[in-house]
Design a protein around this motif. Structure first.
Motif, PDB file in Angstrom:
ATOM      1  N   ASP A  91       0.828  -1.212   0.000  1.00 44.21           N
ATOM      2  CA  ASP A  91       0.000   0.000   0.000  1.00 44.21           C
ATOM      3  C   ASP A  91       0.861   1.260   0.000  1.00 44.21           C
ATOM      4  O   ASP A  91       0.428   2.307  -0.492  1.00 44.21           O
ATOM      5  N   GLY A  92       2.054   1.177   0.571  1.00 41.13           N
ATOM      6  CA  GLY A  92       2.970   2.304   0.567  1.00 41.13           C
ATOM      7  C   GLY A  92       2.578   3.407   1.536  1.00 41.13           C
ATOM      8  O   GLY A  92       1.740   3.225   2.432  1.00 41.13           O
ATOM      9  N   LEU A  93       3.191   4.571   1.351  1.00 35.12           N
ATOM     10  CA  LEU A  93       3.036   5.715   2.244  1.00 35.12           C
ATOM     11  C   LEU A  93       2.144   6.768   1.601  1.00 35.12           C
ATOM     12  O   LEU A  93       2.434   7.254   0.506  1.00 35.12           O
ATOM     13  N   ASP A  94       1.057   7.121   2.288  1.00 39.75           N
ATOM     14  CA  ASP A  94       0.175   8.207   1.838  1.00 39.75           C
ATOM     15  C   ASP A  94       0.857   9.518   2.211  1.00 39.75           C
ATOM     16  O   ASP A  94       0.905   9.895   3.386  1.00 39.75           O
ATOM     17  N   LEU A  95       1.390  10.226   1.216  1.00 39.87           N
ATOM     18  CA  LEU A  95       2.205  11.405   1.485  1.00 39.87           C
ATOM     19  C   LEU A  95       1.387  12.561   2.055  1.00 39.87           C
ATOM     20  O   LEU A  95       1.898  13.335   2.873  1.00 39.87           O
ATOM     21  N   ASN A  96       0.136  12.682   1.661  1.00 42.31           N
ATOM     22  CA  ASN A  96      -0.692  13.762   2.204  1.00 42.31           C
ATOM     23  C   ASN A  96      -0.971  13.536   3.690  1.00 42.31           C
ATOM     24  O   ASN A  96      -0.843  14.459   4.507  1.00 42.31           O
ATOM     25  N   THR A  97      -1.345  12.340   4.040  1.00 44.46           N
ATOM     26  CA  THR A  97      -1.613  12.015   5.445  1.00 44.46           C
ATOM     27  C   THR A  97      -0.352  12.162   6.274  1.00 44.46           C
ATOM     28  O   THR A  97      -0.378  12.687   7.399  1.00 44.46           O
ATOM     29  N   TYR A  98       0.762  11.701   5.707  1.00 46.19           N
ATOM     30  CA  TYR A  98       2.046  11.772   6.421  1.00 46.19           C
ATOM     31  C   TYR A  98       2.433  13.226   6.690  1.00 46.19           C
ATOM     32  O   TYR A  98       2.846  13.586   7.795  1.00 46.19           O
ATOM     33  N   ALA A  99       2.263  14.081   5.681  1.00 42.42           N
ATOM     34  CA  ALA A  99       2.608  15.500   5.843  1.00 42.42           C
ATOM     35  C   ALA A  99       1.705  16.165   6.872  1.00 42.42           C
ATOM     36  O   ALA A  99       2.157  16.960   7.710  1.00 42.42           O
ATOM     37  N   ALA A 100       0.418  15.829   6.841  1.00 44.25           N
ATOM     38  CA  ALA A 100      -0.520  16.435   7.780  1.00 44.25           C
ATOM     39  C   ALA A 100      -0.252  15.987   9.213  1.00 44.25           C
ATOM     40  O   ALA A 100      -0.408  16.754  10.163  1.00 44.25           O
ATOM     41  N   THR A 101       0.197  14.737   9.360  1.00 44.43           N
ATOM     42  CA  THR A 101       0.420  14.184  10.695  1.00 44.43           C
ATOM     43  C   THR A 101       1.746  14.633  11.295  1.00 44.43           C
ATOM     44  O   THR A 101       1.814  15.001  12.483  1.00 44.43           O
ATOM     45  N   PHE A 102       2.803  14.628  10.480  1.00 42.47           N
ATOM     46  CA  PHE A 102       4.147  14.848  11.021  1.00 42.47           C
ATOM     47  C   PHE A 102       4.829  16.124  10.525  1.00 42.47           C
ATOM     48  O   PHE A 102       5.926  16.454  10.984  1.00 42.47           O
ATOM     49  N   GLY A 103       4.212  16.826   9.570  1.00 41.69           N
ATOM     50  CA  GLY A 103       4.809  18.061   9.081  1.00 41.69           C
ATOM     51  C   GLY A 103       5.945  17.860   8.114  1.00 41.69           C
ATOM     52  O   GLY A 103       6.690  18.803   7.823  1.00 41.69           O
ATOM     53  N   HIS A 104       6.098  16.637   7.577  1.00 43.52           N
ATOM     54  CA  HIS A 104       7.160  16.350   6.605  1.00 43.52           C
ATOM     55  C   HIS A 104       6.508  16.029   5.261  1.00 43.52           C
ATOM     56  O   HIS A 104       5.907  14.965   5.107  1.00 43.52           O
ATOM     57  N   ASP A 105       6.587  16.933   4.308  1.00 44.02           N
ATOM     58  CA  ASP A 105       6.101  16.643   2.963  1.00 44.02           C
ATOM     59  C   ASP A 105       7.306  16.269   2.113  1.00 44.02           C
ATOM     60  O   ASP A 105       8.089  17.132   1.692  1.00 44.02           O
ATOM     61  N   LEU A 106       7.479  14.973   1.887  1.00 47.03           N
ATOM     62  CA  LEU A 106       8.657  14.480   1.178  1.00 47.03           C
ATOM     63  C   LEU A 106       8.730  15.007  -0.251  1.00 47.03           C
ATOM     64  O   LEU A 106       9.818  15.085  -0.830  1.00 47.03           O
ATOM     65  N   ARG A 107       7.598  15.389  -0.827  1.00 48.71           N
ATOM     66  CA  ARG A 107       7.607  15.925  -2.190  1.00 48.71           C
ATOM     67  C   ARG A 107       8.290  17.282  -2.245  1.00 48.71           C
ATOM     68  O   ARG A 107       8.767  17.700  -3.314  1.00 48.71           O
ATOM     69  N   ASN A 108       8.365  17.957  -1.097  1.00 49.91           N
ATOM     70  CA  ASN A 108       9.080  19.228  -1.026  1.00 49.91           C
ATOM     71  C   ASN A 108      10.497  19.045  -0.501  1.00 49.91           C
ATOM     72  O   ASN A 108      11.454  19.565  -1.071  1.00 49.91           O
ATOM     73  N   THR A 109      10.632  18.310   0.582  1.00 44.91           N
ATOM     74  CA  THR A 109      11.942  18.181   1.227  1.00 44.91           C
ATOM     75  C   THR A 109      12.873  17.230   0.488  1.00 44.91           C
ATOM     76  O   THR A 109      14.092  17.337   0.607  1.00 44.91           O
TER      77      THR A 109
END
Length: 404
Positions: free
Chosen positions: A333-351
């Motif tokens: 299923d992998g990592l939901d990047l939107n949920t991850y960014a909202a939860t932890f403040g890390h948006d991997l698509r930017n960083t």
């Protein structure tokens, strides 16, 4: 405070320590645990349940997993007592997945029938190999014939959800030898297969065996085992839903292990027994504690009313972010990047924008509809991918299936 958590019970007893095993267990010999040892264990288990029920209340449990050690050595009466104690204190869901780990030599037909009558609805057989010479080299006490006998006995007892644990990368094993094992396993038509690469753990007999170490397949050979094994199982109708796990597909629906999926999603686990690890949300923080990996020490701790106080730590935001990324990337299923960014403040698509492009070009990841997934090739180097994304890989014990 958590009101929902999977439950885990560690049964430490085993007939003999396998040559590769670094899990905590208490070898008993062929007769299994004696009556006094079993009585002390059960009393301590109930004391630990009492303590955690006082703290967390009547936790609603979607899954229950009996791991070990070899839980099938507990016997029907002990299983009945444990299940009664759990149901008295916690709320097992009506459709709860209840898994029992068993070794083929201790999966007697009468025990399997009793387990089904008690509500156990999933069996995980510690097979490891279907080659008698390999089983002997690993220190396993069963034979390939006993695997088949145990599997058919489980079907006769009414188990419609059976998983087999296998290990590849064994000393002297060829790629074709591993694929032959998988073909034999598929012929049994289990609902689930766990396929783990052999890990040489310091301090185990296998780690001290120079002859065996010299016969280990090299990295390229083990990589081929992983890749071709995955292809074989997918062609046979199994979903490769986690790095080491495959679930039979039926009508497009897979029979994933719900307990392990709960762990990989980072959900709460309330665990009992020596060496068991719990992760629970409290009022203002999330905490984890590990019970002592010693039967007598654990018994003394819980009988003194101090269950959950050994090795307890509050999980920082960084630890939770690292674990969420690592666990999600293990799964299909992998990592939901939107949920991850909202939860932890890390948006991997930017960083990590450039790195994500590099990983996808290298064929290691896929980014689709906001989900980052490892490819099959990426699964081979998952730890390196996680480190590249800026997180230290940690081996997190959330009590998923082990090689009993």
């Amino acid at each position: 405070m958590s009101t929902r958590a999977s439950l885990y019970v560690h049964a430490p007893f085993c007939r003999a320590k396998c040559r590769y095993c670094a899990f905590f267990s208490a070898p008993t010999g062929s007769a299994g645990p004696d009556a006094p040892a079993l009585s002390r264990y059960l009393s301590a288990l109930e004391a630990e349940m009492n303590r955690q029920a006082q703290i967390f209340g009547r936790v609603a449990a979607p899954t229950l997993f009996f791991g070990g050690g070899t839980p099938s050595l507990l016997g029907a009466n002990a299983l009945a007592r444990i299940l009664a104690a759990l149901r008295q204190r916690f709320d097992l869901a009506p459709d709860a997945e209840i898994t029992l780990e068993a070794n083929p030599d201790s999966a007697a037909p009468e025990l399997l029938r009793a387990a089904r009558e008690l509500g156990v609805n999933r069996l995980s057989l510690g097979v490891q190999s279907l080659d008698d010479a390999a089983l002997k080299a690993l220190g396993r006490v069963h034979t390939a014939a006993q695997v088949r006998e145990a599997f058919h006995a489980a079907r006769a007892a009414g188990f419609a959800n059976i998983g087999l644990d296998l290990i590849f990368g064994l000393p002297g094993q060829s790629v074709e030898g591993w694929l032959s094992t998988l073909r034999q396993a598929v012929d049994l038509r289990p609902e689930h297969l766990s396929c783990y690469g052999l890990t040489i753990e310091p301090g185990t007999p296998l780690a001290e065996d120079a002859t065996a170490l010299a016969a280990l397949p090299d990295e390229d050979c083990q990589a081929e085992m992983f890749l071709r094994g995955s292809e074989l199982l997918e062609a046979a109708g199994y979903e490769h839903y986690e790095i080491s796990n495959f679930a039979k597909l039926s009508g497009g629906v897979g029979q994933r292990c719900r307990h392990n999926m709960s762990c990989w999603r980072g959900e709460d686990v309330l665990a009992f027994g020596p060496a068991a690890v719990s992760t629970m949300a409290e009022e203002t923080e999330r905490v984890r504690w590990a019970n002592p990996p010693d039967l007598a020490e654990w018994e003394a701790l819980v009988l003194e009313g101090r269950a959950g106080q050994a090795g307890c730590e509050a999980l920082s935001a960084d630890i939770r972010a690292s674990e969420a990324l690592m666990l999600a990337l293990r799964t299909a299923d992998g990592l939901d990047l939107n949920t991850y960014a909202a939860t932890f403040g890390h948006d991997l698509r930017n960083t990590h924008a450039d790195l994500l492009i590099q990983l996808e070009r290298a064929g290691l990841t896929l980014l689709d509809e906001g989900r980052l997934r490892l490819t099959r090739a990426g699964m081979l180097v998952s730890n390196s991918v996680i480190r590249a994304l800026g997180f230290e890989f940690q081996e997190i014990s959330a009590n998923p299936e082990n090689s009993s």
